[in-house]
Motif scaffolding. Structure first.
Motif, PDB file in Angstrom:
ATOM      1  N   ASP A  65     -75.055  16.990  -8.240  1.00  7.47           N
ATOM      2  CA  ASP A  65     -73.964  16.092  -8.598  1.00  7.47           C
ATOM      3  C   ASP A  65     -74.053  14.884  -7.679  1.00  7.47           C
ATOM      4  N   LEU A  66     -74.227  13.703  -8.250  1.00 11.58           N
ATOM      5  CA  LEU A  66     -74.543  12.519  -7.443  1.00 11.58           C
ATOM      6  C   LEU A  66     -73.334  11.905  -6.740  1.00 11.58           C
ATOM      7  N   SER A  67     -72.162  12.525  -6.885  1.00 13.36           N
ATOM      8  CA  SER A  67     -71.007  11.979  -6.159  1.00 13.36           C
ATOM      9  C   SER A  67     -70.858  12.625  -4.787  1.00 13.36           C
ATOM     10  N   GLN A  68     -71.676  13.636  -4.521  1.00 15.98           N
ATOM     11  CA  GLN A  68     -71.539  14.351  -3.244  1.00 15.98           C
ATOM     12  C   GLN A  68     -72.296  13.634  -2.116  1.00 15.98           C
ATOM     13  N   LEU A  69     -71.904  13.945  -0.872  1.00 12.12           N
ATOM     14  CA  LEU A  69     -72.576  13.314   0.268  1.00 12.12           C
ATOM     15  C   LEU A  69     -73.931  13.980   0.528  1.00 12.12           C
ATOM     16  N   VAL A  70     -73.999  15.290   0.197  1.00 12.23           N
ATOM     17  CA  VAL A  70     -75.238  16.038   0.426  1.00 12.23           C
ATOM     18  C   VAL A  70     -75.899  16.277  -0.928  1.00 12.23           C
ATOM     19  N   GLY A 118     -58.582  14.065   1.085  1.00  8.74           N
ATOM     20  CA  GLY A 118     -58.442  12.916   1.990  1.00  8.74           C
ATOM     21  C   GLY A 118     -59.807  12.355   2.352  1.00  8.74           C
ATOM     22  N   MET A 119     -60.747  13.262   2.652  1.00  8.34           N
ATOM     23  CA  MET A 119     -62.115  12.840   2.995  1.00  8.34           C
ATOM     24  C   MET A 119     -62.744  12.095   1.815  1.00  8.34           C
ATOM     25  N   THR A 120     -62.436  12.580   0.598  1.00  6.22           N
ATOM     26  CA  THR A 120     -63.001  11.948  -0.599  1.00  6.22           C
ATOM     27  C   THR A 120     -62.589  10.471  -0.679  1.00  6.22           C
ATOM     28  N   PHE A 121     -61.295  10.196  -0.444  1.00  5.97           N
ATOM     29  CA  PHE A 121     -60.838   8.802  -0.535  1.00  5.97           C
ATOM     30  C   PHE A 121     -61.209   7.976   0.703  1.00  5.97           C
ATOM     31  N   ARG A 122     -61.396   8.664   1.823  1.00  6.78           N
ATOM     32  CA  ARG A 122     -61.739   7.944   3.061  1.00  6.78           C
ATOM     33  C   ARG A 122     -63.239   7.672   3.144  1.00  6.78           C
ATOM     34  N   VAL A 123     -64.046   8.648   2.689  1.00  3.34           N
ATOM     35  CA  VAL A 123     -65.494   8.560   2.904  1.00  3.34           C
ATOM     36  C   VAL A 123     -66.297   8.492   1.584  1.00  3.34           C
ATOM     37  N   ARG A 124     -66.057   9.469   0.687  1.00  5.72           N
ATOM     38  CA  ARG A 124     -66.929   9.557  -0.494  1.00  5.72           C
ATOM     39  C   ARG A 124     -66.761   8.339  -1.412  1.00  5.72           C
TER      40      ARG A 124
END
Ligand SMILES: O=P(O)(O)OC[C@@]1(O)O[C@H](CO)[C@@H](O)[C@@H]1O
Length: 376
Positions: A151-156, A17-23
């Motif tokens: 991995d460049l898709s991560q937030l950190v 859910g966080m992935t589609f909401r934020v990432r």
């Protein structure tokens, strides 16, 4: 097999859910800010970003029929966020490729993000290559695992995380290397991870005389997954400081000691159980890099982390090892004690990129004809 387990859904409360909401909105913002496309395409990317919650699945012309057939039968016309997590993610990246007309324009929407990351890694490349002179096989494997943090898709960013290996079959892997003449690696990310892959490949050729096949994506995926141009770009970038290493790799490629295979299957929602027949030789040792490829061994299902991986991968034809930092909800073959202890340390342990595995994921062992060694 894994078919009897439910697929991981997109759940508002979970990593998905966080992935589609934020990432994903952030990734779309980064692509838009890269200013690689004209106004019309940019507007379409902006529209997609605003409508992730209502986006419907339409048939895309850039999705290869054979590998997407079952996906469309099941999901065409449905809302993206109602799909299982993995299916929704892979479709979203195909949709972005369709919007930016990747097949005709051949502009990687993540190219600026990848280039910026490459420039930041120069000093680390120099340091790692210098220290690798004294490494043994285990060091190359560990360095390879560390590469998967990037991995460049991560937030950190990976640099900010110190990893902890929670399952380590590296001795088994090292013990098996002399039995093989070829290794096939399902690559994951470009930049630091690809560099760590090439170091490992160089070592596998030098020490074990392996024939190497590198499997890459046919089109951009998950932001930093390797596509053909990334290999050229990395080698060009490294050639200023690391000429000898680059020349060696280029010679191996020219001689056919390293083969690079880009395939549309890796851009599809297919898992390892539906892999095209001739893509991987049965005689090869299989190394799978990263999180998304790990999910593909188990169909991205809801599993207890103590489930034995071997029970779910009997379909595999190869002996296979996963080298992976955990960045999503799936993990197998841990002891129940370890799962309890990880739960008590951090409920999010499966997807924060801190924990890692070098894991034998299939029970198979190479069959050597006329060998006295015991086979399974
Ligand atoms: O395969 P990688 O690069 O190690 O990780 C891929 C990843 O960043 O993308 C997916 C998207 O949510 C997750 O599986 C994982 O977090």
């Amino acid at each position: 097999m894994f078919d009897s387990y439910p697929k991981i859904p997109i759940n508002e409360e979970a990593f998905s859910g966080m992935t589609f909401r934020v990432r994903y909105p952030k990734i779309l913002t980064d692509v838009i800010q890269s200013e690689l496309f004209d106004q019309r395409i940019t507007q379409e990317l902006e529209n997609l970003k605003q409508s992730l919650n209502t986006q419907l699945v339409d048939r895309l012309s850039n999705t290869t029929a054979a590998y997407w057939h079952d996906f469309y039968v099941e999901y065409e016309g449905k809302k993206l966020i109602d799909l299982p997590f993995f299916d929704a993610e892979v479709y979203l990246f195909a949709l972005i490729n369709s919007i930016v007309q990747y097949d005709t324009l051949q502009i990687d929407p993540y190219s600026k993000i990848k280039s910026a990351d490459l420039s930041q890694s120069q000093l680390a490349f120099d340091r790692i290559l210098a220290s690798s002179k004294d490494w043994d096989t285990k060091d190359f494997i560990l360095n390879n695992l560390h590469g998967n943090k990037s991995d460049l898709s991560q937030l950190v960013h990976g640099d900010e995380v110190a990893i902890e290996v929670i399952l380590d079959d590296s001795q088994t892997l090292i013990g098996q290397l002399p039995r093989y003449t070829s290794t096939e690696i399902i690559l994951d990310n470009t930049g630091m991870e690809l560099f760590s892959d090439l170091l490992l490949v160089d070592h596998l050729i030098d020490k074990y005389d392996h024939q190497i096949t590198l499997h890459i994506k046919a089109a951009p995926l998950f932001v930093s997954d390797v596509i053909d141009e990334d290999i050229t770009k990395l080698l060009d970038f490294l050639s200023h400081h690391q000429e000898e290493f680059v020349q060696r790799i280029k010679t191996y490629i020219k001689q056919g000691k390293i083969t690079i295979v880009a395939h549309n299957f890796w851009n599809s929602p297919g898992h390892f159980d539906t892999i095209p027949k001739d893509l991987i030789s049965k005689e090869s040792l299989l190394l799978s890099k990263g999180d998304a490829n790990y999910r593909r061994f188990f169909g991205d299902r809801i599993l207890d982390s103590a489930t034995n991986a071997f029970e779910l991968t009997s379909y595999l034809k190869n002996e296979a090892f996963a080298i992976r930092t955990l960045k999503s909800d799936i993990q197998t073959s841990l002891s129940t004690e370890l799962v309890q202890s990880l739960n008590s340390r951090n409920k999010e342990w499966r997807n924060i990129g801190k924990f890692a595995v070098i894991q034998k994921v299939s029970a198979r062992i190479l069959k050597i004809p006329n060998s006295s060694q015991k086979e399974s």
